[in-house]
Design a protein around this motif. Structure first.
Motif, PDB file in Angstrom:
ATOM      1  N   GLU A 124       0.841  -1.210   0.000  1.00 19.19           N
ATOM      2  CA  GLU A 124       0.000   0.000   0.000  1.00 19.19           C
ATOM      3  C   GLU A 124       0.878   1.263   0.000  1.00 19.19           C
ATOM      4  OE1 GLU A 124      -2.483   0.742   3.454  1.00 19.19           O
ATOM      5  OE2 GLU A 124      -3.766   2.092   2.289  1.00 19.19           O
ATOM      6  N   LEU A 125       1.929   1.258   0.835  1.00 18.49           N
ATOM      7  CA  LEU A 125       2.808   2.440   0.879  1.00 18.49           C
ATOM      8  C   LEU A 125       3.521   2.636  -0.453  1.00 18.49           C
ATOM      9  CD1 LEU A 125       4.348   2.218   4.468  1.00 18.49           C
ATOM     10  CD2 LEU A 125       2.731   3.921   3.605  1.00 18.49           C
ATOM     11  N   SER A 126       3.934   1.531  -1.058  1.00 17.39           N
ATOM     12  CA  SER A 126       4.606   1.616  -2.348  1.00 17.39           C
ATOM     13  C   SER A 126       3.667   2.207  -3.403  1.00 17.39           C
ATOM     14  CB  SER A 126       5.094   0.222  -2.770  1.00 17.39           C
ATOM     15  OG  SER A 126       5.612   0.273  -4.074  1.00 17.39           O
ATOM     16  N   GLU A 127       2.411   1.744  -3.380  1.00 15.02           N
ATOM     17  CA  GLU A 127       1.410   2.284  -4.332  1.00 15.02           C
ATOM     18  C   GLU A 127       1.170   3.769  -4.099  1.00 15.02           C
ATOM     19  OE1 GLU A 127      -2.365   0.136  -4.410  1.00 15.02           O
ATOM     20  OE2 GLU A 127      -1.209  -1.713  -4.649  1.00 15.02           O
ATOM     21  N   LEU A 128       1.043   4.147  -2.830  1.00 15.02           N
ATOM     22  CA  LEU A 128       0.820   5.571  -2.518  1.00 15.02           C
ATOM     23  C   LEU A 128       2.013   6.394  -2.976  1.00 15.02           C
ATOM     24  CD1 LEU A 128      -0.710   5.328   1.089  1.00 15.02           C
ATOM     25  CD2 LEU A 128      -1.902   5.958  -1.026  1.00 15.02           C
ATOM     26  N   ASN A 129       3.218   5.816  -2.829  1.00 16.01           N
ATOM     27  CA  ASN A 129       4.438   6.512  -3.238  1.00 16.01           C
ATOM     28  C   ASN A 129       4.450   6.703  -4.760  1.00 16.01           C
ATOM     29  OD1 ASN A 129       7.361   6.829  -3.943  1.00 16.01           O
ATOM     30  ND2 ASN A 129       7.496   6.881  -1.720  1.00 16.01           N
ATOM     31  N   ALA A 130       4.110   5.641  -5.483  1.00 16.98           N
ATOM     32  CA  ALA A 130       4.086   5.725  -6.954  1.00 16.98           C
ATOM     33  C   ALA A 130       3.034   6.741  -7.409  1.00 16.98           C
ATOM     34  CB  ALA A 130       3.800   4.348  -7.545  1.00 16.98           C
ATOM     35  N   LYS A 131       1.890   6.748  -6.722  1.00 15.46           N
ATOM     36  CA  LYS A 131       0.817   7.694  -7.065  1.00 15.46           C
ATOM     37  C   LYS A 131       1.314   9.130  -6.874  1.00 15.46           C
ATOM     38  CE  LYS A 131      -4.105   8.308  -6.034  1.00 15.46           C
ATOM     39  NZ  LYS A 131      -4.332   9.400  -5.095  1.00 15.46           N
ATOM     40  N   ALA A 132       1.995   9.370  -5.746  1.00 17.04           N
ATOM     41  CA  ALA A 132       2.522  10.717  -5.476  1.00 17.04           C
ATOM     42  C   ALA A 132       3.528  11.114  -6.549  1.00 17.04           C
ATOM     43  CB  ALA A 132       3.165  10.756  -4.093  1.00 17.04           C
ATOM     44  N   ALA A 133       4.381  10.154  -6.936  1.00 15.58           N
ATOM     45  CA  ALA A 133       5.391  10.452  -7.964  1.00 15.58           C
ATOM     46  C   ALA A 133       4.720  10.792  -9.284  1.00 15.58           C
ATOM     47  CB  ALA A 133       6.325   9.252  -8.140  1.00 15.58           C
ATOM     48  N   GLU A 147       1.719  11.944  -9.795  1.00 15.98           N
ATOM     49  CA  GLU A 147       1.040  13.255  -9.704  1.00 15.98           C
ATOM     50  C   GLU A 147       2.039  14.392  -9.871  1.00 15.98           C
ATOM     51  OE1 GLU A 147      -2.639  11.791  -6.872  1.00 15.98           O
ATOM     52  OE2 GLU A 147      -1.204  13.244  -6.055  1.00 15.98           O
ATOM     53  N   MET A 148       3.208  14.256  -9.213  1.00 17.22           N
ATOM     54  CA  MET A 148       4.224  15.312  -9.296  1.00 17.22           C
ATOM     55  C   MET A 148       4.782  15.394 -10.712  1.00 17.22           C
ATOM     56  SD  MET A 148       6.015  14.406  -5.693  1.00 17.22           S
ATOM     57  CE  MET A 148       7.388  15.527  -5.680  1.00 17.22           C
ATOM     58  N   LEU A 149       5.104  14.217 -11.284  1.00 14.64           N
ATOM     59  CA  LEU A 149       5.723  14.184 -12.611  1.00 14.64           C
ATOM     60  C   LEU A 149       4.768  14.645 -13.708  1.00 14.64           C
ATOM     61  CD1 LEU A 149       7.783  10.870 -12.529  1.00 14.64           C
ATOM     62  CD2 LEU A 149       8.692  13.156 -12.973  1.00 14.64           C
ATOM     63  N   SER A 150       3.464  14.344 -13.527  1.00 14.26           N
ATOM     64  CA  SER A 150       2.509  14.647 -14.607  1.00 14.26           C
ATOM     65  C   SER A 150       2.486  16.144 -14.912  1.00 14.26           C
ATOM     66  CB  SER A 150       1.116  14.136 -14.253  1.00 14.26           C
ATOM     67  OG  SER A 150       0.661  14.823 -13.116  1.00 14.26           O
ATOM     68  N   LYS A 151       2.850  16.961 -13.912  1.00 19.08           N
ATOM     69  CA  LYS A 151       2.840  18.421 -14.121  1.00 19.08           C
ATOM     70  C   LYS A 151       4.008  18.881 -14.990  1.00 19.08           C
ATOM     71  CE  LYS A 151       0.689  19.056  -9.655  1.00 19.08           C
ATOM     72  NZ  LYS A 151       1.137  18.820  -8.313  1.00 19.08           N
ATOM     73  N   VAL A 152       5.107  18.134 -14.948  1.00 18.89           N
ATOM     74  CA  VAL A 152       6.303  18.593 -15.680  1.00 18.89           C
ATOM     75  C   VAL A 152       6.711  17.661 -16.825  1.00 18.89           C
ATOM     76  CG1 VAL A 152       7.325  19.983 -13.831  1.00 18.89           C
ATOM     77  CG2 VAL A 152       7.750  17.517 -13.882  1.00 18.89           C
ATOM     78  N   ASN A 153       6.393  16.389 -16.696  1.00 21.48           N
ATOM     79  CA  ASN A 153       6.849  15.421 -17.691  1.00 21.48           C
ATOM     80  C   ASN A 153       5.866  14.241 -17.762  1.00 21.48           C
ATOM     81  OD1 ASN A 153       8.182  13.522 -19.240  1.00 21.48           O
ATOM     82  ND2 ASN A 153      10.196  13.904 -18.309  1.00 21.48           N
ATOM     83  N   PRO A 154       4.773  14.413 -18.500  1.00 22.91           N
ATOM     84  CA  PRO A 154       3.727  13.378 -18.538  1.00 22.91           C
ATOM     85  C   PRO A 154       4.242  12.003 -18.968  1.00 22.91           C
ATOM     86  CG  PRO A 154       2.957  15.411 -19.556  1.00 22.91           C
ATOM     87  CD  PRO A 154       4.417  15.606 -19.278  1.00 22.91           C
ATOM     88  N   ALA A 155       5.223  11.981 -19.883  1.00 18.84           N
ATOM     89  CA  ALA A 155       5.742  10.680 -20.347  1.00 18.84           C
ATOM     90  C   ALA A 155       6.434   9.954 -19.196  1.00 18.84           C
ATOM     91  CB  ALA A 155       6.714  10.890 -21.507  1.00 18.84           C
ATOM     92  N   ALA A 156       7.213  10.702 -18.409  1.00 19.94           N
ATOM     93  CA  ALA A 156       7.901  10.100 -17.257  1.00 19.94           C
ATOM     94  C   ALA A 156       6.886   9.641 -16.224  1.00 19.94           C
ATOM     95  CB  ALA A 156       8.875  11.106 -16.645  1.00 19.94           C
TER      96      ALA A 156
END
Ligand SMILES: Cc1cc2nc3c(=O)[nH]c(=O)nc-3n(C[C@H](O)[C@H](O)[C@H](O)COP(=O)(O)O)c2cc1C
Length: 183
Positions: A59-68, A70-79
């Motif tokens: 669950e923590l790993s999933e939440l971590n990936a989700k946070a990443a 969300e952050m990346l989608s603002k600057v680099n959608p492909a990443a």
């Protein structure tokens, strides 16, 4: 070079863990090193959340990936789209560090993280700092986890120390030159 300095200079982060747990006894020794990190004005405001339950780690790993993402989608959608499903690299054991907000809590929590990783390394256990604990514990699910543990103080997530045994060898990081000055 004494054993402690040798461990500190030879530690390296792991990017692929064997799918096996380390023991509770090993975790407790690593935690003891974390608890003994220095803190500004001896606040000792860093809190350690030990996670060895497979579902909770996932669950923590999933939440971590989700946070990443969300952050990346603002600057680099492909990443963001290509971000790995498991940012914990398969680690089965995690110590999440959060710190009660204060004058030095991020420094204090970071020192705890350092102690955890260095203690683990000295015991032959691999580790890595995984970021975005701040975002994870600011999320609704993250807040629920804190509440379930009875952590009601205002805290900030510092890092996830993921632990285990390396599935493959990682070369030692090259240390950049010209970073030391003698006045
Ligand atoms: C503040 C901090 C945040 C980090 N966040 C991540 C992360 O989110 N994911 C990751 O794979 N590694 C993360 N790392 C590990 C670094 O990538 C690693 O320490 C660096 O590449 C140097 O490698 P070494 O630890 O083997 O010397 C983080 C390290 C620090 C100190």
């Amino acid at each position: 070079m004494n054993e402690t300095v040798k461990n500190l200079t030879e530690r390296k982060s792991c990017a692929a863990f064997k799918p096996e747990h380390i023991s509770r006894e090993e975790i407790d020794e690593i935690v003891a090193a974390g608890l003994n990190a220095p803190s500004g004005m001896n606040a000792q405001g860093a809190l350690l959340i030990v996670v060895q339950d497979d579902e909770a780690v996932a669950e923590l790993s999933e939440l971590n990936a989700k946070a990443a993402r969300e952050m990346l989608s603002k600057v680099n959608p492909a990443a963001a789209a290509g971000f790995p499903a498991d940012p914990f690299y398969g680690a089965k054991d995690v110590i999440a560090v959060v710190a009660k907000k204060g004058a030095t809590h991020i420094y204090d929590g970071s020192l705890v993280m350092g102690n955890l990783m260095n203690a683990a390394w000295s015991m032959g256990i691999d580790s890595r700092w995984i970021h975005r604990a701040k975002e994870v514990f600011e999320s609704e699910k993250g807040k629920e986890i804190l509440a379930k543990l009875g952590i009601n103080d205002e805290v900030e997530g510092i890092g996830f120390c993921v632990l285990g045994h390396a599935a493959k060898e990682k070369p030692k990081t090259e240390i950049k030159p010209n970073r030391v000055f003698y006045l």
